[in-house]
Design a protein around this motif. Structure first.
Motif, PDB file in Angstrom:
ATOM      1  N   ARG A  28     -28.966  -0.723 -34.050  1.00  0.00           N
ATOM      2  CA  ARG A  28     -27.545  -0.483 -33.759  1.00  0.00           C
ATOM      3  C   ARG A  28     -27.377  -0.589 -32.250  1.00  0.00           C
ATOM      4  O   ARG A  28     -28.054   0.097 -31.495  1.00  0.00           O
ATOM      5  N   GLY A  29     -26.477  -1.457 -31.797  1.00  0.00           N
ATOM      6  CA  GLY A  29     -26.240  -1.648 -30.364  1.00  0.00           C
ATOM      7  C   GLY A  29     -24.933  -1.022 -29.944  1.00  0.00           C
ATOM      8  O   GLY A  29     -23.937  -1.091 -30.668  1.00  0.00           O
ATOM      9  N   THR A  30     -24.927  -0.414 -28.766  1.00  0.00           N
ATOM     10  CA  THR A  30     -23.703   0.220 -28.293  1.00  0.00           C
ATOM     11  C   THR A  30     -23.277  -0.329 -26.937  1.00  0.00           C
ATOM     12  O   THR A  30     -24.071  -0.847 -26.170  1.00  0.00           O
ATOM     13  N   ALA A  31     -21.974  -0.198 -26.689  1.00  0.00           N
ATOM     14  CA  ALA A  31     -21.379  -0.523 -25.396  1.00  0.00           C
ATOM     15  C   ALA A  31     -20.113   0.306 -25.291  1.00  0.00           C
ATOM     16  O   ALA A  31     -19.589   0.791 -26.307  1.00  0.00           O
ATOM     17  N   ARG A  32     -19.639   0.484 -24.076  1.00  0.00           N
ATOM     18  CA  ARG A  32     -18.399   1.240 -23.913  1.00  0.00           C
ATOM     19  C   ARG A  32     -17.235   0.525 -24.598  1.00  0.00           C
ATOM     20  O   ARG A  32     -16.295   1.163 -25.072  1.00  0.00           O
ATOM     21  N   GLU A  44     -25.606  -3.783 -36.095  1.00  0.00           N
ATOM     22  CA  GLU A  44     -24.324  -3.065 -36.040  1.00  0.00           C
ATOM     23  C   GLU A  44     -23.949  -2.801 -34.589  1.00  0.00           C
ATOM     24  O   GLU A  44     -24.789  -2.437 -33.776  1.00  0.00           O
ATOM     25  N   ALA A  45     -22.682  -2.982 -34.245  1.00  0.00           N
ATOM     26  CA  ALA A  45     -22.179  -2.711 -32.903  1.00  0.00           C
ATOM     27  C   ALA A  45     -21.239  -1.511 -32.959  1.00  0.00           C
ATOM     28  O   ALA A  45     -20.348  -1.447 -33.815  1.00  0.00           O
ATOM     29  N   VAL A  46     -21.453  -0.559 -32.046  1.00  0.00           N
ATOM     30  CA  VAL A  46     -20.672   0.678 -32.045  1.00  0.00           C
ATOM     31  C   VAL A  46     -20.206   0.985 -30.623  1.00  0.00           C
ATOM     32  O   VAL A  46     -20.981   0.878 -29.672  1.00  0.00           O
ATOM     33  N   ASP A  47     -18.938   1.370 -30.485  1.00  0.00           N
ATOM     34  CA  ASP A  47     -18.425   1.817 -29.187  1.00  0.00           C
ATOM     35  C   ASP A  47     -19.042   3.163 -28.842  1.00  0.00           C
ATOM     36  O   ASP A  47     -19.022   4.094 -29.666  1.00  0.00           O
ATOM     37  N   LEU A  48     -19.563   3.286 -27.627  1.00  0.00           N
ATOM     38  CA  LEU A  48     -20.142   4.556 -27.202  1.00  0.00           C
ATOM     39  C   LEU A  48     -20.206   4.618 -25.681  1.00  0.00           C
ATOM     40  O   LEU A  48     -20.708   3.702 -25.033  1.00  0.00           O
TER      41      LEU A  48
END
Length: 286
Positions: A28-32, A44-48
């Motif tokens: 799972r990859g995150t970015a602002r 999966e991409a998640v806002d974080l």
């Protein structure tokens, strides 16, 4: 269990995501802001924003390990949530600035030390990575000059650094995230040799098939040419550290080989693969 990669859009984070996915690990990859985030199929991409973790439930669901990209700001709440969610292990990307003389007590070093301290206080098992001078710094610092003028201005060109290929950094992180045998408290990562900055430019020139003249800048000239994205205090710190590295060999470790099983890649390998970043005409051949 899933591996969470923060800063998944960055030079190193994106490679960690790709290498984990290619090896078949749930990622799972995150970015602002994930609207511009490109991840491999199945990831999966998640806002974080780990400094403002308003809703970390989705990001931390079924997560066993975390690759943590350093940020400015307080990560205590996120790390506490990670521990409560059952995270077993964290790999933190830090910087030698956290301990090197001339840097550890100045802005870059203080920011990295704060992140390390938060992780230590969280009680989460972890390893801190300290990669040396990233090969991609050549593109960041010199790419535009070389593309536009065919030459480059550098303060203290006889300063020595130890360029490391970012794929080596990513591979070490992946090994630590997925295997327990090298999980020490810290790992210092370097390339295979200490080089002067002017030597690195010379290797770029060889990769491009043409000489790249180096114009030596004074301290004042370098400050006057500060790029708009770099705070003045940061550049002053970098210049002081560079000046102190003139004639001083950069340290070399065998950590990449110990962890990955292969020797660290030479700067030339990176330069050959990124010729188009320094000579637009090269893009016609790729």
């Amino acid at each position: 269990m899933t591996i969470l990669v923060t800063g998944a859009g960055g030079n190193i984070g994106s490679r960690v995501v790709a290498k984990l996915a290619n090896a078949g690990h749930p990622v799972r990859g995150t970015a602002r802001d994930t609207t511009a985030l490109r991840v491999p199929a199945g990831v999966e991409a998640v806002d974080l924003d780990i400094t403002r973790p308003r809703d970390v439930g989705q990001a931390l669901r079924n997560v066993d390990a975390v690759f943590l990209y350093p940020v400015r700001g307080n990560a205590d709440e996120f790390l506490a949530s990670a521990r409560e969610a059952g995270v077993q292990y964290v790999v933190l990307l830090s910087s030698p600035a956290a301990y090197e003389s001339g840097e550890y007590d100045r802005p870059i070093g203080l920011a990295h030390r704060a992140m390390e301290r938060s992780l230590e206080n969280s009680g989460l098992p972890h390893t801190v990575l300290y990669p040396s001078w990233l090969a991609t710094n050549a593109r960041r610092d010199w790419g535009e000059q070389i593309r536009n003028t065919g030459r480059v201005g550098i303060a203290y060109p006889d300063a020595q650094v130890n360029p490391i290929h970012i794929d080596d950094v990513a591979e070490v992180a992946v090994r630590l995230l997925t295997e327990e045998r090298q999980r020490g408290r810290m790992q210092v990562l370097t390339g295979p040799e200490s080089l002067r900055l002017r030597d690195i430019v010379g290797l770029l020139g060889k990769a491009l098939g043409k000489a790249i003249p180096v114009d030596e800048l004074s301290h004042e000239q370098a400050l006057a040419q500060r790029p708009s994205w770099m705070p003045e205090e940061i550049l002053k710190t970098l210049l002081d550290v560079t000046a102190a590295a003139v004639g001083v060999p950069a340290p070399v470790t065998n950590t990449v080989e110990r962890v990955t099983g292969h020797a660290s890649r030479a700067f030339t390998d990176w330069a050959r693969a990124h010729r188009a970043d320094f000579d637009p005409s090269e893009s016609e051949h790729h």
